[in-house]
Design an enzyme around this catalytic site. Sequence first.
Site, PDB file in Angstrom:
ATOM      1  N   GLN A 134     -34.571 -34.680  63.160  1.00 14.36           N
ATOM      2  CA  GLN A 134     -35.633 -34.644  64.248  1.00 14.36           C
ATOM      3  C   GLN A 134     -36.491 -36.136  64.276  1.00 14.36           C
ATOM      4  O   GLN A 134     -37.050 -36.568  63.613  1.00 14.36           O
ATOM      5  CB  GLN A 134     -36.726 -33.669  63.801  1.00 14.36           C
ATOM      6  CG  GLN A 134     -38.248 -33.548  64.421  1.00 14.36           C
ATOM      7  CD  GLN A 134     -39.091 -32.750  63.797  1.00 14.36           C
ATOM      8  OE1 GLN A 134     -39.180 -32.595  62.838  1.00 14.36           O
ATOM      9  NE2 GLN A 134     -39.767 -32.002  64.921  1.00 14.36           N
ATOM     10  N   TYR A 170     -39.201 -37.267  65.974  1.00  9.58           N
ATOM     11  CA  TYR A 170     -40.637 -37.117  66.611  1.00  9.58           C
ATOM     12  C   TYR A 170     -41.284 -38.407  66.556  1.00  9.58           C
ATOM     13  O   TYR A 170     -41.569 -39.411  67.061  1.00  9.58           O
ATOM     14  CB  TYR A 170     -41.064 -35.986  66.194  1.00  9.58           C
ATOM     15  CG  TYR A 170     -40.593 -35.010  66.968  1.00  9.58           C
ATOM     16  CD1 TYR A 170     -39.462 -34.520  67.609  1.00  9.58           C
ATOM     17  CD2 TYR A 170     -41.732 -33.760  67.161  1.00  9.58           C
ATOM     18  CE1 TYR A 170     -39.155 -33.314  68.178  1.00  9.58           C
ATOM     19  CE2 TYR A 170     -41.335 -32.789  67.835  1.00  9.58           C
ATOM     20  CZ  TYR A 170     -40.142 -32.249  68.276  1.00  9.58           C
ATOM     21  OH  TYR A 170     -39.858 -31.243  68.946  1.00  9.58           O
ATOM     22  N   GLU A 204     -40.932 -24.879  64.102  1.00  6.43           N
ATOM     23  CA  GLU A 204     -40.958 -25.641  62.814  1.00  6.43           C
ATOM     24  C   GLU A 204     -42.096 -25.338  62.046  1.00  6.43           C
ATOM     25  O   GLU A 204     -41.935 -25.071  60.745  1.00  6.43           O
ATOM     26  CB  GLU A 204     -41.114 -27.221  63.173  1.00  6.43           C
ATOM     27  CG  GLU A 204     -41.187 -28.128  62.117  1.00  6.43           C
ATOM     28  CD  GLU A 204     -41.423 -29.453  62.444  1.00  6.43           C
ATOM     29  OE1 GLU A 204     -41.519 -29.896  63.518  1.00  6.43           O
ATOM     30  OE2 GLU A 204     -41.433 -30.513  61.440  1.00  6.43           O
TER      31      GLU A 204
HETATM   32  C1  LIG Z   1     -41.892 -34.933  53.910  1.00 10.12           C
HETATM   33  C2  LIG Z   1     -41.967 -35.272  55.488  1.00 10.12           C
HETATM   34  C3  LIG Z   1     -40.980 -35.075  56.346  1.00 10.12           C
HETATM   35  C4  LIG Z   1     -41.286 -35.540  57.374  1.00 10.12           C
HETATM   36  N1  LIG Z   1     -40.136 -35.266  58.385  1.00 10.12           N
HETATM   37  C5  LIG Z   1     -40.134 -35.767  59.554  1.00 10.12           C
HETATM   38  C6  LIG Z   1     -39.108 -35.679  60.470  1.00 10.12           C
HETATM   39  O1  LIG Z   1     -38.183 -35.118  59.963  1.00 10.12           O
HETATM   40  N2  LIG Z   1     -39.120 -36.153  61.918  1.00 10.12           N
HETATM   41  C7  LIG Z   1     -40.356 -36.608  62.313  1.00 10.12           C
HETATM   42  O2  LIG Z   1     -40.373 -36.788  63.471  1.00 10.12           O
HETATM   43  N3  LIG Z   1     -41.331 -36.662  61.456  1.00 10.12           N
HETATM   44  C8  LIG Z   1     -41.391 -36.076  60.291  1.00 10.12           C
HETATM   45  N4  LIG Z   1     -42.558 -36.468  59.398  1.00 10.12           N
HETATM   46  C9  LIG Z   1     -43.730 -36.961  59.990  1.00 10.12           C
HETATM   47  C10 LIG Z   1     -44.702 -36.004  60.101  1.00 10.12           C
HETATM   48  O3  LIG Z   1     -44.585 -35.239  61.224  1.00 10.12           O
HETATM   49  C11 LIG Z   1     -46.402 -36.992  60.204  1.00 10.12           C
HETATM   50  O4  LIG Z   1     -46.429 -37.473  58.903  1.00 10.12           O
HETATM   51  C12 LIG Z   1     -47.491 -36.020  60.638  1.00 10.12           C
HETATM   52  O5  LIG Z   1     -47.289 -35.649  61.730  1.00 10.12           O
HETATM   53  C13 LIG Z   1     -48.493 -36.963  60.241  1.00 10.12           C
HETATM   54  O6  LIG Z   1     -48.598 -38.307  61.064  1.00 10.12           O
HETATM   55  P1  LIG Z   1     -48.917 -39.387  60.064  1.00 10.12           P
HETATM   56  O7  LIG Z   1     -48.148 -39.299  58.856  1.00 10.12           O
HETATM   57  O8  LIG Z   1     -48.899 -40.628  61.137  1.00 10.12           O
HETATM   58  O9  LIG Z   1     -50.445 -39.500  59.661  1.00 10.12           O
HETATM   59  P2  LIG Z   1     -51.520 -39.785  60.448  1.00 10.12           P
HETATM   60  O10 LIG Z   1     -51.580 -39.035  61.960  1.00 10.12           O
HETATM   61  O11 LIG Z   1     -52.181 -40.909  60.559  1.00 10.12           O
HETATM   62  O12 LIG Z   1     -52.999 -38.877  59.759  1.00 10.12           O
HETATM   63  C14 LIG Z   1     -53.680 -39.363  58.579  1.00 10.12           C
HETATM   64  C15 LIG Z   1     -54.858 -38.241  58.283  1.00 10.12           C
HETATM   65  O13 LIG Z   1     -55.634 -38.300  59.444  1.00 10.12           O
HETATM   66  C16 LIG Z   1     -55.680 -36.901  59.600  1.00 10.12           C
HETATM   67  N5  LIG Z   1     -56.035 -37.054  61.333  1.00 10.12           N
HETATM   68  C17 LIG Z   1     -55.320 -37.445  61.991  1.00 10.12           C
HETATM   69  N6  LIG Z   1     -55.906 -37.211  63.370  1.00 10.12           N
HETATM   70  C18 LIG Z   1     -56.885 -36.192  63.309  1.00 10.12           C
HETATM   71  C19 LIG Z   1     -57.690 -35.554  63.944  1.00 10.12           C
HETATM   72  N7  LIG Z   1     -57.671 -35.494  65.279  1.00 10.12           N
HETATM   73  N8  LIG Z   1     -58.548 -34.659  63.231  1.00 10.12           N
HETATM   74  C20 LIG Z   1     -58.962 -34.599  61.927  1.00 10.12           C
HETATM   75  N9  LIG Z   1     -58.064 -35.304  61.257  1.00 10.12           N
HETATM   76  C21 LIG Z   1     -56.788 -36.129  61.768  1.00 10.12           C
HETATM   77  C22 LIG Z   1     -54.565 -36.495  59.259  1.00 10.12           C
HETATM   78  O14 LIG Z   1     -54.753 -35.146  59.167  1.00 10.12           O
HETATM   79  C23 LIG Z   1     -54.237 -36.781  58.062  1.00 10.12           C
HETATM   80  O15 LIG Z   1     -54.897 -36.589  56.862  1.00 10.12           O
HETATM   81  C24 LIG Z   1     -42.451 -36.060  57.933  1.00 10.12           C
HETATM   82  C25 LIG Z   1     -43.496 -36.174  56.986  1.00 10.12           C
HETATM   83  C26 LIG Z   1     -43.265 -36.036  55.768  1.00 10.12           C
HETATM   84  C27 LIG Z   1     -44.268 -36.231  54.723  1.00 10.12           C
END
Ligand SMILES: Cc1cc2nc3c(=O)[nH]c(=O)nc-3n(C[C@H](O)[C@H](O)[C@H](O)COP(=O)(O)OP(=O)(O)OC[C@H]3O[C@@H](n4cnc5c(N)ncnc54)[C@H](O)[C@@H]3O)c2cc1C
Lengths: 384, 388
Positions: free
Chosen positions: B131, B133, B248
């Site tokens: 995926q 994304y 998902e």
């Molecule tokens: C094990 C694992 C597998 C994954 N697999 C995939 C994959 O196969 N493909 C893919 O595309 N992605 C994948 N991901 C990515 C995942 O979708 C993202 O990590 C997730 O969407 C969060 O984005 P970020 O890590 O950038 O955190 P950020 O968005 O930077 O968030 C940091 C913190 O801020 C908080 N936060 C952010 N915005 C807000 C808001 N508006 N209000 C309150 N709090 C907020 C979040 O909740 C979090 O606690 C994976 C992640 C993990 C950990």
Amino acid sequence: MPLYHTDDQAMLAETVTGFIADEGAIKKQLRRWRDENCQDGFGHDLWRRFAEMGLTGMLVAEADGGLGMGHTEAGIVLEQIGRNLTPSPFLTTSVMATTALAGGSDDVRGRWLPGIVAGQTVAAMAIDEGAKHRPERIACRAEKAGNGFRLSGAKDFVVHGASADVLIVAARTSGADDDDAGITLFAVPKDASGVSHDNVRLVDSSMASHVKFDAVELDGGAVIGDVDGGRELLGRVLAAGRAGAAAEQAGVAGGAMDMTVDYLKQRKQFGKLIGEFQALQHRAAHLYSELEIARAAVIKAQQLLDANDEGAISQRAQIMVSVAKAKAGKVAGLAVREGVQMHGGIGMTDEYDIGLYMKRDRALAEFMGDAFYHTQRVAELSGY
Amino acid sequence: MSDLEAFRAEIRAWLDANCPPEMREPVRTEDDVCWGGREFKFKNDAQRQWLESCAAKGYTVPDWPKEYGGAGMSAAEAKVWREEMAKIGARIPLSSFGIWMLGPALLKFGSEEQKRHYLNQIARGEIRWCQGYSEPGSGSDLVSLQTYGEDKGDHWVVNGQKIWTSYADKADWIFCLVRTDKADKYQGISFLLFDMQSPGVSTKPILLISGNSPFCETFFDNVKVPKDQIVGPLNRGWDVAKYLLGHEREMISGAGGGDRTAAIGAAMNRMSGGVDPILRAELAQFDVDALAYAAMGEKFMDEVKVGKGHPAKSNMMKYAGTELNKRRHELVMASGGSAALEWDSEGSDGGSKARNWLRTKANSIEGGTSEVMLNVIAKRILELPGVS
Ligand SMILES: Cc1cc2nc3c(=O)[nH]c(=O)nc-3n(C[C@H](O)[C@H](O)[C@H](O)COP(=O)(O)OP(=O)(O)OC[C@H]3O[C@@H](n4cnc5c(N)ncnc54)[C@H](O)[C@@H]3O)c2cc1C
Ligand SMILES: Cc1cc2nc3c(=O)[nH]c(=O)nc-3n(C[C@H](O)[C@H](O)[C@H](O)COP(=O)(O)OP(=O)(O)OC[C@H]3O[C@@H](n4cnc5c(N)ncnc54)[C@H](O)[C@@H]3O)c2cc1C
């Protein structure tokens, strides 16, 4: 069976929702009886209206003049009673007492069920002996005397006890206080001599009685089910009451949550609706999630009970009933606490209803065992 | 016998005859999971045979239509299938992002040709998907993604970087969000499918705190993607992406039952020969919450199949299910004591308790964080104002 209401149940829910929201509304019932210092704690007119709607006898077998419905249907009514904080003897009379009486002879059923179905008879459940629910221990004694029994002892916090036409009493007919065996259920009429009440008002404005039995003479016709073998029937009565109380608590929680979410959309501070603050949004969303889960646990428990209404209750149903009461208890507590908090100062006033939800929840939490009791029971039933 | 009971008997007999005993053991380590794909190495014959028997009957995707590789089961039949599988502790024959995520999106948005081609491949476990994304600058705020596909007539040329791409180094194909219009934030994204062996695709594994490395940085350097590999209309990929996220989230929530919703108190007490009373109390409270959540999962699945329930409910399931699963593993660690700390010994199944505990911390991050789930619930279900 899918875990949602059938079409028939959904229709029942629609009817009951409108009926109770209207005639059972807080202003018309709870506040009125409270402000009038009514010693029954509920309105008899509404109870007769329940009968006209066919609700009083919903759990009574068709052969006994009822509708032969199940716990799921009773739960639909109880959820609305909870949502509207409607003071009603429905849970004790139409859910618990009817479950007890269903285990009795033709005579005892014939004596009490028609009045219940007609909305003329109110029943109360005399099980607890003390401030906490602990039905494993029963000290109140009924000794054999002639053709009948002589009942002595006390029961506490018998909801609607003083105004009930009949008390369903769990008494010990043999063995020691903590024995499983040796329990018998009795239907004790209001006017039996030697019965006295100390009627007290509780925090939620409901009335409960400390009942004393002073050598009350009962004939054999008062016995419900088997002498000394009442534990299983009592178990069924408790399960019905617990699942029912859980449904009512889910209703209380739903009412409190909806009222609070509405308030978040109306109240402005800092130039914004307070519902715009994420600190409150997340707590409201968490509460919503928890409440959905509690509702699912309640309907699962109801369905499992309905699946074995004859004979012993399955282990799975027992566990799920306690899960439902524990979960609904925890979630309703959360709902009313968040409700009062998010209302700010006005949440503390008598004028606003949110505080009434908090009070009702507190009483329901104790009724038929609190979340601690049922969590412990889940562990025990699971073997640890 | 009702039709459903007859069906149950048929399923039971089939499972009895076809599910190998090894496949009725609980999944312990990653290689117990069958992911399929071009490169997949089966752990043993039982794993291969179980996949093949199921695929032949359409049982890897029981409720998909027969023409796309499924068994065409009704909602009630699929429930029977799950129940009978659970009864004997059968492992799911095939775990796959194709089944959980891409498949449902293709069923809704794919062309007839795409459905026949890709869905059958997914059902048989031939192609493993990943995926694409998240990007380094676009996590929770996914719609800000920058990976760009330039229109070159009969194909796009894709450039950019994805991150946290689970199993990118093991996957055969990727479903990928690509910006195809820089002027429109929401309606400028397209949903593309392409081969990970296409020239210009490269991956770099990232080591997780669990010591495993299931995900990668994924780079696109002038990757050619033919125009017929778009799902849904041009620039309307966000609709597909969101729909897929719903599935998902449902998958991550554990709504389908199994280990994630089971009670653990009795097993933890057995394992450690009794626990402290306060820990016992926490286990009991967990069991109450887990059993209640299991009922929620069952209700959710029942409702989804007949279109009842709020369309945003999978967000609530994801939130509750993942927070519960994190708690579960905290309690497994506490009950296990120092033995649960072992990292690579044989007796600890290669540190499975500690590694699983760490892995579950990602549950409330992947697929949308818990905070984002709460935002969605507040906005779409509670309809609170001004949700950011
Ligand atoms: C094990 C694992 C597998 C994954 N697999 C995939 C994959 O196969 N493909 C893919 O595309 N992605 C994948 N991901 C990515 C995942 O979708 C993202 O990590 C997730 O969407 C969060 O984005 P970020 O890590 O950038 O955190 P950020 O968005 O930077 O968030 C940091 C913190 O801020 C908080 N936060 C952010 N915005 C807000 C808001 N508006 N209000 C309150 N709090 C907020 C979040 O909740 C979090 O606690 C994976 C992640 C993990 C950990
Ligand atoms: C028993 C009692 C005695 C009192 N005595 C006095 C007194 O003697 N003199 C006096 O002047 N006042 C008194 N007060 C008033 C008290 O100070 C206010 O009730 C309090 O400041 C909250 O204001 P509010 O009631 O308008 O609630 P609101 O401000 O409307 O708050 C409603 C809810 O929104 C939340 N909220 C508001 N803003 C935000 C934000 N920015 N972010 C997140 N959440 C937010 C609040 O925390 C609360 O949960 C008393 C109140 C009580 C209950």
